[in-house]
Design a protein around this motif. Structure first.
Motif, PDB file in Angstrom:
ATOM      1  N   PRO A   1      -3.815  25.013  16.908  1.00  0.00           N
ATOM      2  CA  PRO A   1      -4.657  23.768  17.492  1.00  0.00           C
ATOM      3  C   PRO A   1      -5.992  24.657  18.295  1.00  0.00           C
ATOM      4  CG  PRO A   1      -2.748  23.895  18.686  1.00  0.00           C
ATOM      5  CD  PRO A   1      -2.535  24.604  17.333  1.00  0.00           C
ATOM      6  N   ARG A   2      -5.930  25.820  18.602  1.00  0.00           N
ATOM      7  CA  ARG A   2      -6.969  26.269  19.618  1.00  0.00           C
ATOM      8  C   ARG A   2      -7.407  27.351  18.876  1.00  0.00           C
ATOM      9  NH1 ARG A   2      -2.530  24.749  22.760  1.00  0.00           N
ATOM     10  NH2 ARG A   2      -1.672  26.767  22.697  1.00  0.00           N
ATOM     11  N   ALA A   3      -7.395  27.823  17.603  1.00  0.00           N
ATOM     12  CA  ALA A   3      -8.078  28.974  16.924  1.00  0.00           C
ATOM     13  C   ALA A   3      -8.132  29.147  15.574  1.00  0.00           C
ATOM     14  CB  ALA A   3      -7.260  30.226  17.489  1.00  0.00           C
ATOM     15  N   ALA A   4      -8.982  29.794  15.058  1.00  0.00           N
ATOM     16  CA  ALA A   4      -9.192  30.171  13.732  1.00  0.00           C
ATOM     17  C   ALA A   4      -8.238  31.392  13.479  1.00  0.00           C
ATOM     18  CB  ALA A   4     -10.567  30.549  13.332  1.00  0.00           C
ATOM     19  N   GLU A   5      -7.860  31.557  12.283  1.00  0.00           N
ATOM     20  CA  GLU A   5      -7.056  32.785  12.028  1.00  0.00           C
ATOM     21  C   GLU A   5      -7.527  33.626  10.761  1.00  0.00           C
ATOM     22  OE1 GLU A   5      -2.602  33.776  10.250  1.00  0.00           O
ATOM     23  OE2 GLU A   5      -2.984  31.678  10.743  1.00  0.00           O
ATOM     24  N   LEU A   6      -7.729  34.882  11.116  1.00  0.00           N
ATOM     25  CA  LEU A   6      -8.177  35.852  10.244  1.00  0.00           C
ATOM     26  C   LEU A   6      -6.977  36.710   9.712  1.00  0.00           C
ATOM     27  CD1 LEU A   6     -10.348  37.234   8.465  1.00  0.00           C
ATOM     28  CD2 LEU A   6     -10.983  38.495  10.521  1.00  0.00           C
ATOM     29  N   LEU A   7      -6.652  36.383   8.434  1.00  0.00           N
ATOM     30  CA  LEU A   7      -5.331  37.267   7.904  1.00  0.00           C
ATOM     31  C   LEU A   7      -5.783  38.425   7.221  1.00  0.00           C
ATOM     32  CD1 LEU A   7      -1.925  35.848   6.698  1.00  0.00           C
ATOM     33  CD2 LEU A   7      -3.378  37.332   5.375  1.00  0.00           C
ATOM     34  N   TYR A   8      -5.114  39.428   7.506  1.00  0.00           N
ATOM     35  CA  TYR A   8      -5.323  40.906   6.737  1.00  0.00           C
ATOM     36  C   TYR A   8      -4.156  41.318   6.107  1.00  0.00           C
ATOM     37  CZ  TYR A   8      -5.713  45.856   5.747  1.00  0.00           C
ATOM     38  OH  TYR A   8      -5.414  47.037   4.890  1.00  0.00           O
ATOM     39  N   LEU A   9      -3.691  41.333   4.676  1.00  0.00           N
ATOM     40  CA  LEU A   9      -2.850  41.626   3.959  1.00  0.00           C
ATOM     41  C   LEU A   9      -2.476  43.122   4.017  1.00  0.00           C
ATOM     42  CD1 LEU A   9      -0.025  40.710   2.714  1.00  0.00           C
ATOM     43  CD2 LEU A   9      -1.513  40.226   0.468  1.00  0.00           C
ATOM     44  N   ALA A  10      -1.607  43.809   4.579  1.00  0.00           N
ATOM     45  CA  ALA A  10      -1.321  45.153   4.386  1.00  0.00           C
ATOM     46  C   ALA A  10      -0.604  45.743   3.474  1.00  0.00           C
ATOM     47  CB  ALA A  10      -0.677  45.702   5.880  1.00  0.00           C
TER      48      ALA A  10
ATOM     49  N   PHE B   1      -0.965  40.673   8.932  1.00  0.00           N
ATOM     50  CA  PHE B   1      -1.369  40.854  10.466  1.00  0.00           C
ATOM     51  C   PHE B   1      -2.686  39.721  10.648  1.00  0.00           C
ATOM     52  CE2 PHE B   1       0.025  45.075  10.209  1.00  0.00           C
ATOM     53  CZ  PHE B   1       1.097  45.168  10.998  1.00  0.00           C
ATOM     54  N   SER B   2      -2.155  38.858  11.469  1.00  0.00           N
ATOM     55  CA  SER B   2      -3.255  37.847  11.707  1.00  0.00           C
ATOM     56  C   SER B   2      -3.922  38.006  13.100  1.00  0.00           C
ATOM     57  CB  SER B   2      -2.971  36.565  11.600  1.00  0.00           C
ATOM     58  OG  SER B   2      -2.730  36.003  10.190  1.00  0.00           O
ATOM     59  N   SER B   3      -5.305  37.745  13.211  1.00  0.00           N
ATOM     60  CA  SER B   3      -5.913  37.923  14.373  1.00  0.00           C
ATOM     61  C   SER B   3      -6.530  36.492  14.757  1.00  0.00           C
ATOM     62  CB  SER B   3      -7.358  38.965  14.526  1.00  0.00           C
ATOM     63  OG  SER B   3      -8.058  38.413  13.508  1.00  0.00           O
ATOM     64  N   PHE B   4      -6.477  36.183  16.093  1.00  0.00           N
ATOM     65  CA  PHE B   4      -7.047  34.776  16.287  1.00  0.00           C
ATOM     66  C   PHE B   4      -8.064  34.790  17.659  1.00  0.00           C
ATOM     67  CE2 PHE B   4      -2.775  34.805  15.079  1.00  0.00           C
ATOM     68  CZ  PHE B   4      -2.598  33.754  14.365  1.00  0.00           C
ATOM     69  N   ASN B   5      -9.034  33.946  17.507  1.00  0.00           N
ATOM     70  CA  ASN B   5     -10.023  33.893  18.644  1.00  0.00           C
ATOM     71  C   ASN B   5      -9.615  33.018  19.718  1.00  0.00           C
ATOM     72  OD1 ASN B   5     -10.209  31.473  16.965  1.00  0.00           O
ATOM     73  ND2 ASN B   5     -12.399  31.215  17.517  1.00  0.00           N
ATOM     74  N   SER B   6      -8.342  33.346  20.241  1.00  0.00           N
ATOM     75  CA  SER B   6      -7.783  32.704  21.353  1.00  0.00           C
ATOM     76  C   SER B   6      -6.751  33.454  21.828  1.00  0.00           C
ATOM     77  CB  SER B   6      -7.314  31.393  20.995  1.00  0.00           C
ATOM     78  OG  SER B   6      -6.465  30.624  22.127  1.00  0.00           O
ATOM     79  N   GLN B   7      -6.279  33.482  23.144  1.00  0.00           N
ATOM     80  CA  GLN B   7      -5.246  34.295  23.851  1.00  0.00           C
ATOM     81  C   GLN B   7      -4.096  33.550  23.488  1.00  0.00           C
ATOM     82  OE1 GLN B   7      -6.485  34.289  27.977  1.00  0.00           O
ATOM     83  NE2 GLN B   7      -5.141  32.866  28.347  1.00  0.00           N
ATOM     84  N   ASN B   8      -4.014  32.334  23.297  1.00  0.00           N
ATOM     85  CA  ASN B   8      -2.897  31.517  22.984  1.00  0.00           C
ATOM     86  C   ASN B   8      -3.300  30.330  21.976  1.00  0.00           C
ATOM     87  OD1 ASN B   8      -0.240  30.451  23.447  1.00  0.00           O
ATOM     88  ND2 ASN B   8      -0.699  29.571  25.265  1.00  0.00           N
ATOM     89  N   PRO B   9      -3.324  30.830  20.613  1.00  0.00           N
ATOM     90  CA  PRO B   9      -3.576  29.813  19.641  1.00  0.00           C
ATOM     91  C   PRO B   9      -2.647  28.634  19.693  1.00  0.00           C
ATOM     92  CG  PRO B   9      -2.798  31.881  18.666  1.00  0.00           C
ATOM     93  CD  PRO B   9      -3.112  32.093  20.252  1.00  0.00           C
ATOM     94  N   GLY B  10      -1.509  28.840  19.850  1.00  0.00           N
ATOM     95  CA  GLY B  10      -0.389  27.950  19.707  1.00  0.00           C
ATOM     96  C   GLY B  10      -0.091  27.593  18.267  1.00  0.00           C
ATOM     97  N   THR B  11       1.020  27.160  17.753  1.00  0.00           N
ATOM     98  CA  THR B  11       1.303  27.022  16.303  1.00  0.00           C
ATOM     99  C   THR B  11       2.212  25.614  16.501  1.00  0.00           C
ATOM    100  OG1 THR B  11       1.471  29.498  16.023  1.00  0.00           O
ATOM    101  CG2 THR B  11       2.598  27.815  14.570  1.00  0.00           C
ATOM    102  N   SER B  12       2.014  24.724  15.241  1.00  0.00           N
ATOM    103  CA  SER B  12       2.714  23.589  15.033  1.00  0.00           C
ATOM    104  C   SER B  12       3.117  23.589  13.752  1.00  0.00           C
ATOM    105  CB  SER B  12       1.825  22.399  15.583  1.00  0.00           C
ATOM    106  OG  SER B  12       2.647  21.139  15.290  1.00  0.00           O
ATOM    107  N   GLN B  13       4.286  23.897  13.337  1.00  0.00           N
ATOM    108  CA  GLN B  13       4.927  23.794  12.018  1.00  0.00           C
ATOM    109  C   GLN B  13       5.031  22.159  11.602  1.00  0.00           C
ATOM    110  OE1 GLN B  13       8.283  25.669  10.642  1.00  0.00           O
ATOM    111  NE2 GLN B  13       7.772  27.499  11.519  1.00  0.00           N
ATOM    112  N   VAL B  14       4.277  21.709  10.537  1.00  0.00           N
ATOM    113  CA  VAL B  14       4.284  20.525  10.309  1.00  0.00           C
ATOM    114  C   VAL B  14       5.792  19.712  10.028  1.00  0.00           C
ATOM    115  CG1 VAL B  14       3.486  18.600   8.473  1.00  0.00           C
ATOM    116  CG2 VAL B  14       2.063  20.591   9.259  1.00  0.00           C
TER     117      VAL B  14
END
Length: 223
Positions: free
Chosen positions: A115-124, A173-186
């Protein structure tokens, strides 16, 4: 032509100056060099209070939280290890965080949202099917199969997923533009909330019968 250019620049400047500040970033900009989370205070604030700068140490700015592989021996075959302000106090007020995602073969990070951030995922390592669904009436799916070394962006607040479609384990690895992005599994939000959502709500909203709701509550609570 030059006059038109200056008028255009002036209009853009006015728009930027009057734009809602909340639209410029996921978290507010820090007002000082750092604000390491202080766990000794019982204050209720939007974020966390800061340590006395005189008590801050070098170690406050380092963390090994993502060092080890997560345990994927669960029903979903996935382990998400978060390096956010809750586990790494030095991130307080910095507006960034990171997560390590380990996938077993065929593992899935099920539909969820931040709810509080976009996520940029990098596949290693490995190969993932990733995607998100728009929030408009079309509910359009944008999905892509990505390989090691590639990126995928999940816009802020949209439901998204990651599925391991390779022949071996995967690591992202995923980066977020929030210190606490929050996660809600549907699924968990619907079927394992506390207190529980009224069965009739789920039956009518999802067109399920009572037996289906009971079965799904039991199944999802175990994953």
């Amino acid at each position: 032509m030059m006059a038109l250019l200056w008028v255009t620049l002036a209009i853009l400047s006015l728009v930027a100056m009057n734009a809602p500040q909340g639209s410029l970033a996921a978290d507010d900009d820090p007002l000082q060099d750092f604000c390491v989370k202080d766990t000794t205070q019982a204050l209720h604030v939007n974020g966390f209070p800061c340590k006395d700068p005189a008590q801050v140490q070098d170690s406050d700015f380092a963390s090994a939280v993502l060092k080890n592989r997560g345990n994927t021996s669960n029903g979903l075959g996935v382990a998400v290890t978060a390096a956010n302000v809750l586990s790494f106090g030095g991130l307080n007020t910095q507006g960034v965080s990171l997560a390590r995602i380990n996938f077993a073969k065929n593992g899935i990070n099920p539909p969820h949202l931040h709810p509080r951030a976009a996520e940029l995922l990098y596949l290693a390592k490995g190969k993932l099917l990733v995607g998100f669904v728009t929030s408009n009436a079309e509910n359009k799916l944008f999905a892509q199969t990505i390989k090691a070394g590639e990126l995928f962006i999940f816009p802020k607040g949209l439901v998204h997923f990651q599925l391991n479609v390779g022949h071996r384990k995967a690591l992202a690895f995923s980066s977020f533009n929030s210190q606490n992005p929050g996660t809600s599994q549907v699924a968990k939000a619907l079927f394992t909330s506390t207190p529980s959502i009224n069965d009739t709500v789920l039956e009518k909203a999802l067109q399920l019968n009572p037996q289906d709701v009971t079965r799904l509550r039991s199944l999802i609570s175990k994953t």
